[in-house]
Design an enzyme around this catalytic site. Sequence first.
Site, PDB file in Angstrom:
ATOM      1  N   HIS A  28       1.089  -1.277  -0.043  1.00  0.00           N
ATOM      2  CA  HIS A  28      -0.159   0.158  -0.014  1.00  0.00           C
ATOM      3  C   HIS A  28       1.116   1.102  -0.116  1.00  0.00           C
ATOM      4  O   HIS A  28       2.252   1.140   0.580  1.00  0.00           O
ATOM      5  CB  HIS A  28      -0.769   0.108   1.519  1.00  0.00           C
ATOM      6  CG  HIS A  28      -2.143   1.022   1.586  1.00  0.00           C
ATOM      7  ND1 HIS A  28      -1.585   2.173   1.919  1.00  0.00           N
ATOM      8  CD2 HIS A  28      -3.072   1.022   1.199  1.00  0.00           C
ATOM      9  CE1 HIS A  28      -2.771   2.874   1.759  1.00  0.00           C
ATOM     10  NE2 HIS A  28      -3.639   2.118   1.448  1.00  0.00           N
ATOM     11  N   ASP A  42       3.605  -4.199   8.004  1.00  0.00           N
ATOM     12  CA  ASP A  42       2.216  -3.571   7.972  1.00  0.00           C
ATOM     13  C   ASP A  42       0.949  -4.530   8.204  1.00  0.00           C
ATOM     14  O   ASP A  42       0.774  -5.362   7.256  1.00  0.00           O
ATOM     15  CB  ASP A  42       2.188  -2.860   6.413  1.00  0.00           C
ATOM     16  CG  ASP A  42       0.803  -2.160   6.106  1.00  0.00           C
ATOM     17  OD1 ASP A  42      -0.196  -2.420   7.202  1.00  0.00           O
ATOM     18  OD2 ASP A  42       0.577  -1.465   4.989  1.00  0.00           O
ATOM     19  N   GLN A  44      -4.435  -4.817   7.013  1.00  0.00           N
ATOM     20  CA  GLN A  44      -5.182  -5.694   6.718  1.00  0.00           C
ATOM     21  C   GLN A  44      -5.052  -7.319   7.309  1.00  0.00           C
ATOM     22  O   GLN A  44      -5.950  -7.675   7.858  1.00  0.00           O
ATOM     23  CB  GLN A  44      -5.283  -6.253   5.213  1.00  0.00           C
ATOM     24  CG  GLN A  44      -5.452  -5.130   4.146  1.00  0.00           C
ATOM     25  CD  GLN A  44      -6.862  -4.694   4.138  1.00  0.00           C
ATOM     26  OE1 GLN A  44      -7.486  -5.068   4.369  1.00  0.00           O
ATOM     27  NE2 GLN A  44      -7.082  -3.332   3.750  1.00  0.00           N
ATOM     28  N   LYS A  70     -10.086  -0.563  11.092  1.00  0.00           N
ATOM     29  CA  LYS A  70     -10.386  -1.924  10.100  1.00  0.00           C
ATOM     30  C   LYS A  70     -10.513  -3.052  10.897  1.00  0.00           C
ATOM     31  O   LYS A  70     -10.972  -4.073  10.511  1.00  0.00           O
ATOM     32  CB  LYS A  70      -9.190  -2.110   9.219  1.00  0.00           C
ATOM     33  CG  LYS A  70      -8.592  -1.188   8.423  1.00  0.00           C
ATOM     34  CD  LYS A  70      -7.707  -1.384   7.262  1.00  0.00           C
ATOM     35  CE  LYS A  70      -7.002  -0.417   6.554  1.00  0.00           C
ATOM     36  NZ  LYS A  70      -7.943   0.150   5.470  1.00  0.00           N
ATOM     37  N   CYS A  83      -4.986   2.412  -3.767  1.00  0.00           N
ATOM     38  CA  CYS A  83      -3.513   2.987  -3.117  1.00  0.00           C
ATOM     39  C   CYS A  83      -2.581   2.027  -3.224  1.00  0.00           C
ATOM     40  O   CYS A  83      -1.371   1.822  -2.299  1.00  0.00           O
ATOM     41  CB  CYS A  83      -3.666   3.310  -1.594  1.00  0.00           C
ATOM     42  SG  CYS A  83      -4.974   4.676  -1.272  1.00  0.00           S
TER      43      CYS A  83
END
Length: 401
Positions: free
Chosen positions: A119, A196, A199, A222, A358
Amino acid sequence: MDHFNAASFRLAFPAIRSTTVFLDSAATALKPVAMISASNNYYSLSGSSVYRGQSSESLKLTRDFEQGRIRAAKFINAPCEKNIIWTRGTTESINLIAQSYFRSVLQPGDEIIVSEIEHHSNLLPWIMLAQQTGAKVIKWPVENDLTLNIDVLKSKLSPKCKVVAITQMSNVTGYQPDLLAITQLVHQVGARIVVDGAQGVVHNPLDVTELNIDFYVFSAHKLYGPTGLGVCYGKMELLEQMPPWHGGGKMLTEVTFEHFTPAPIPQRFEAGTPNIAGVIAFSSVLEWLETIDLSSAEAYTRSLVEHANSKLSSLPGFIAYSAPHSPLLSFNFQGIHHSDLGVLLTEQNIALRYGQHCAQPLMDALKVSGCLRISMMPYNSLQDIDTFIDAVTFSLSLLND
Ligand code: PMP
């Protein structure tokens, strides 16, 4: 822990009752009553600050706020709550790590390895850091089958590499790299790994201690939590080397015009009045999640995605960009622009994402200008998928007319 029941789980989300079929959870998740009530209670019943008042209300809020940190640490099995820094989200966490830890570590010619599936939030902070330090950003390219090849990483790693920035789960393909193998390789050359989890934390909560990850970041919104709140986990020996990033209230113990002494970790990284309602609401989410059978919930989500995938695959011209067993589905239809289909679906009250997600370098690698994406959570239903499929079928009939 309650046995997972899809129908009652769905009832915990007031926004699901709207007429829109919500298939955009990878952008942000809907919020459960547990979160909404905690946030409402803060604003309607208290409203004091934390670390800034002597009233019993303020002291209680400070304890609740810190309870949130303990819960966040437990959720990812961090050694201690002091490893958790509250930020505004994944994006701010990565910028904090880049600027506060790596800016003083990197020398001209050093290397930052970033995968091609990242991303923009896990690319831009590294490009900016490279511009500031003279280091180079090295691409770990995506393979034709949308995976990352660990042998390619091996060939790129050298003592010049100081950091590898990698996602836990792609927000386009849902692919999950082998973080254990990657971390071991990265550590062999003395570099650090930044993961990261924006998600991945939602679908596959990980254990930062077992995986030996140096930095791990995610956003509360999220994971059923509020917007404007994120987590930055760092190993203590790394946090100890980081100078404060933002200056302001409560990140110091004493200050003159010439000098200041930083507050202990993690407060030294949390200048200014924090997102009190956000932390307290997210703490309630984490407490609520302890009552949910998360692996059954995830299995249910994956069954919905499988259902969507098999229905979409039967439609002519379907092109999928998703990894096997992904909780999200990115796709196009041959000869149809993603925006044309996206607009028609939106008009039929399907909330999904279309565009570049993104992830422009990944779109370039896929040789597409964009694609559509549906993403699911355990509050979705088979009916949601069937309504979506009907809308796609109708839209295609118009576009192919
Ligand atoms: N990384 C990934 C994989 C994401 O999906 C997102 C959000 N779309 C981010 C980073 C950025 O998260 P935030 O905007 O909450 O900072």
